[in-house]
Design an enzyme around this catalytic site. Structure first.
Site, short mmCIF file in Angstrom:
data_model
loop_
_atom_site.label_atom_id
_atom_site.label_comp_id
_atom_site.label_asym_id
_atom_site.label_seq_id
_atom_site.Cartn_x
_atom_site.Cartn_y
_atom_site.Cartn_z
N ARG A 192 1.84 -6.01 -6.16
CA ARG A 192 2.23 -5.55 -7.50
C ARG A 192 2.85 -6.69 -8.30
O ARG A 192 3.56 -7.53 -7.73
CB ARG A 192 3.22 -4.39 -7.40
CG ARG A 192 2.51 -3.15 -6.88
CD ARG A 192 3.25 -1.89 -7.11
NE ARG A 192 2.70 -0.86 -6.22
CZ ARG A 192 3.28 0.29 -5.94
NH1 ARG A 192 4.45 0.57 -6.48
NH2 ARG A 192 2.72 1.16 -5.14
N VAL A 249 -2.14 13.94 -6.56
CA VAL A 249 -1.72 15.07 -5.72
C VAL A 249 -1.14 16.17 -6.60
O VAL A 249 -0.65 15.92 -7.69
CB VAL A 249 -0.67 14.65 -4.66
CG1 VAL A 249 -1.28 13.79 -3.59
CG2 VAL A 249 0.52 13.97 -5.31
N ALA A 296 -2.06 14.19 1.42
CA ALA A 296 -2.08 12.73 1.50
C ALA A 296 -0.64 12.24 1.41
O ALA A 296 0.23 12.92 0.88
CB ALA A 296 -2.89 12.14 0.36
N1 PHE Z 1 0.06 5.62 -3.48
C1 PHE Z 1 1.34 6.12 -3.85
C2 PHE Z 1 2.22 4.93 -4.28
O1 PHE Z 1 1.91 3.82 -3.97
C3 PHE Z 1 1.99 6.90 -2.74
C4 PHE Z 1 1.29 8.18 -2.45
C5 PHE Z 1 0.23 8.24 -1.55
C6 PHE Z 1 1.68 9.37 -3.05
C7 PHE Z 1 -0.42 9.42 -1.27
C8 PHE Z 1 1.07 10.55 -2.77
C9 PHE Z 1 0.02 10.58 -1.90
O2 PHE Z 1 3.21 5.09 -4.94
#
Ligand code: PHE
Length: 328
Positions: A192, A249, A296
């Site tokens: 990031r 989600v 997830a």
């Molecule tokens: N990918 C999200 C993040 O990096 C985290 C996440 C993964 C949230 C799967 C919900 C389900 O912030």
């Protein structure tokens, strides 16, 4: 000759015996050659006996040869046997990085619950990192992930390639390639465009989890993640779920672990985002959202290592300072 043969126990002596008895100038050959001097009747009788003797000797030779080589093999198998159950000796070549150790602990916990491990590319398409996760171009949620873009411009003048900001793009990649039931975890590195501080790095690990099948509910999500927390932190450690928002989600949550010694004294530290897979994400990969549901989650292994070992700064993980690394 047969009696002699029975005493022989090695291939060299066996060959000498063969030459001496059955060879071209051997004893039996000499006797048989002498037949020419006998008269017809004697020649017939002695000839028949001679052939019998020859057959018996040849058979004896062959059998002795077989016995000797079998005995040799048995001896080699015994002498050169390797005891695979013997524990290895430690060699002073260093040890696993604390992140690797924690990643293995995390993946072990989920593998024990029936998840498989898959990995994906760190250089990813916008398509998987955002689009397939219900985050279209221009969506304000894109601001949640400060993105490092790859300097590549396509025919439409866009930059479609990036360093993945999370492991979530593997959700769509996995679902595109298999039909439910799906149960995978994805350990991997993320990037990031962010200033670093004690709890933020510009590169770090995540472990994504995805389970999709008929009839999966939020209770499955909670049960799985509670069990994970128990395995990593023991039964005494407290776990908290709160509502949170991620476009892929619905509903979405974050999970925290109690940490009363943590800085800021909030009492809790967030270790993952999670939720029920958004119907649009399922439909996007061709799954029927009326038939299938799933959950997830995405967790941060360095945060977990910090909690487990009381590490106060995430930047230690990438500074390669041996005074830090030697403690694990
Ligand atoms: N990918 C999200 C993040 O990096 C985290 C996440 C993964 C949230 C799967 C919900 C389900 O912030």
């Amino acid at each position: 000759a047969l009696q002699e043969l029975s005493q022989i126990d090695n291939p060299d002596e066996l060959e000498q015996w063969r030459v001496r008895i059955l060879g071209r100038r051997g004893e039996l050959t000499g006797i048989l050659r002498g037949l020419a001097q006998l008269d017809l009747e004697e020649r017939r009788q002695v000839g028949a006996l001679g052939n019998q003797a020859k057959a018996a000797l040849e058979e004896g030779l062959e059998k002795r040869g077989r016995d000797i080589s079998e005995a040799r093999l048995a001896q080699v198998a015994d002498l050169e046997r390797i005891d695979v159950t013997l524990p290895g000796r430690p060699v002073a070549t260093g040890r696993l990085h604390p992140t690797t150790q924690v990643l293995r602990e995390i993946t072990d916990a989920f593998v024990a619950m029936g998840f498989s491990i898959v990995e994906g590319p760190e250089v990813e398409w916008d398509h998987y990192n955002f689009e397939m996760l219900n985050i279209p171009q221009g969506h304000p949620a894109r601001d949640m992930w400060n993105t490092l873009w790859v300097d590549y411009v396509n025919e439409e003048g866009q930059r479609p390639m990036l360093l993945r900001t999370h492991t979530s793009p593997m959700q769509a990649r996995v679902m595109e390639s298999v039909q439910p039931p799906v149960r995978v975890i994805v350990p991997g590195k993320c990037y990031r465009y962010e200033a670093t501080d004690a709890t933020h790095e510009w590169h770090f690990y995540q472990v994504e989890g995805l389970a999709v099948d008929e009839g999966i509910t939020f209770a499955d999500l909670k049960g799985t993640l509670y069990e994970f927390a128990r395995r990593l932190f023991g039964t005494e450690r407290k776990v908290r779920f709160r509502c949170d928002y991620f476009p892929f989600v619905e509903p979405g949550v974050d999970m925290s672990i109690d940490c009363f010694s943590c800085e800021g004294g909030s009492g809790w530290i967030e270790i993952m985002g999670a939720g029920m897979v958004h119907p649009r994400v399922l439909a996007g990969v061709g799954y029927d959202p009326e038939k299938y549901t799933g959950f997830a989650f995405g967790l941060g292994p360095e945060r977990i290592a910090m909690l487990k070992y009381g590490i106060d700064d995430i930047r230690h993980f990438y500074s390669n300072d041996l005074r830090f690394l030697r403690q694990f």
